[in-house]
Design a protein around this motif. Structure first.
Motif, short mmCIF file in Angstrom:
data_model
loop_
_atom_site.label_atom_id
_atom_site.label_comp_id
_atom_site.label_asym_id
_atom_site.label_seq_id
_atom_site.Cartn_x
_atom_site.Cartn_y
_atom_site.Cartn_z
N GLY A 1 2.34 12.09 -3.40
CA GLY A 1 2.33 13.00 -4.54
C GLY A 1 0.93 13.57 -4.74
N LEU A 2 0.82 14.47 -5.69
CA LEU A 2 -0.46 15.14 -5.92
C LEU A 2 -1.57 14.16 -6.26
N GLY A 3 -1.26 13.17 -7.10
CA GLY A 3 -2.28 12.21 -7.52
C GLY A 3 -2.86 11.45 -6.35
N ASP A 4 -1.99 10.85 -5.53
CA ASP A 4 -2.47 10.08 -4.37
C ASP A 4 -3.15 10.98 -3.35
N THR A 5 -2.69 12.22 -3.22
CA THR A 5 -3.33 13.14 -2.29
C THR A 5 -4.76 13.44 -2.73
N LEU A 6 -4.96 13.67 -4.01
CA LEU A 6 -6.30 13.97 -4.52
C LEU A 6 -7.22 12.75 -4.44
N ARG A 7 -6.64 11.56 -4.57
CA ARG A 7 -7.46 10.34 -4.55
C ARG A 7 -7.64 9.76 -3.16
N GLY B 1 -2.30 14.69 2.55
CA GLY B 1 -2.50 16.12 2.63
C GLY B 1 -1.49 16.79 3.54
#
Length: 236
Positions: free
Chosen positions: A165-171, A179
């Motif tokens: 998800g977006l959260g894990d991708t950013l972190r 990504g």
């Protein structure tokens, strides 16, 4: 004749490619930039060419380019019977790795046939109970977190959250990779050549979703059911 990075294309050639973030291929006809197309090898069927690219390009990017998988590596593929996972099992094996595939009971024979050296039936052995450690853990399901995935890694191992998800991708950082995978014509050509040479077998779901635009909704329902195996191919 149009010259591309992967060769010349002419009117009438059978081609294969992807449209990136533009999507738009739920249509009878679509215009695609020639740079996104490669010639389909003569011995590769249209169905196999269509099925090879999405999962194949994603798995290739993560395993070859990001993790630099090679001989002697131990790779675990979570979701080994899906579009990305079925390609990842085969590509990791082709790159020389020892492969463990995680799937459901009914798909164990398929994952073995694809080349997995070991299989784990998640219905009887949850990943939380797996004691082995791996150099690469590729999660194509989305049920691993950085914490639960890191537990499965060797000291220098890499966790690949392919559907994060977006959260894990950013972190994602350090030994966690996430990504979107790029869509490169040279990768398409490489994958289709692997198919032609017998090193990659695209897995196509045998569910009959029908043909034409009417089948699109049925195909999405099949995907949402969680029972899809490999790729769904819809004919015009």
């Amino acid at each position: 004749m149009v010259e591309t990075a992967t060769g010349d294309l002419a009117v009438g050639d059978a081609v294969s490619g992807m449209t990136g973030l533009r999507l738009g291929t739920h249509a009878e006809l679509v215009a695609v930039p020639v740079a996104r197309l490669v010639r389909k090898p003569e011995g590769v069927s249209h169905d196999d060419a269509a099925a090879a690219l999405f999962g194949g390009s994603t798995a290739l990017h993560f395993l070859r380019d990001k993790a630099e998988v090679g001989p002697g590596d131990r790779v675990l593929v979570n979701g080994a019977s899906g579009a990305v996972g079925s390609a990842a099992v085969q590509l990791a094996r082709h790159l020389g790795a020892t492969v463990t595939g995680v799937t459901s009971t009914i798909n164990l024979p398929l994952v073995r046939k694809l080349g997995a050296d070991h299989v784990i039936d998640y219905t009887t052995t949850p990943l939380s109970e797996v004691a082995e450690r791996y150099d690469v853990v590729l999660d194509a399901v989305g049920n691993l977190t950085p914490a639960s995935g890191r537990r499965l890694l060797t000291e220098r191992g890499v966790l690949q959250l392919v559907v994060a998800g977006l959260g894990d991708t950013l972190r994602a950082r350090g030994n966690v990779q996430a990504g979107a995978a790029p869509e490169r014509a040279e990768d398409f050509a490489h994958l289709l050549q692997l198919v032609s040479d017998g090193h990659l077998t695209p897995v196509i779901d045998d569910a009959r979703v029908g043909d034409g635009l009417e089948a699109v909704a049925v195909a999405h329902a099949r995907i949402d059911s969680g029972r899809k195996v490999g790729n769904l191919v819809i004919h015009p």
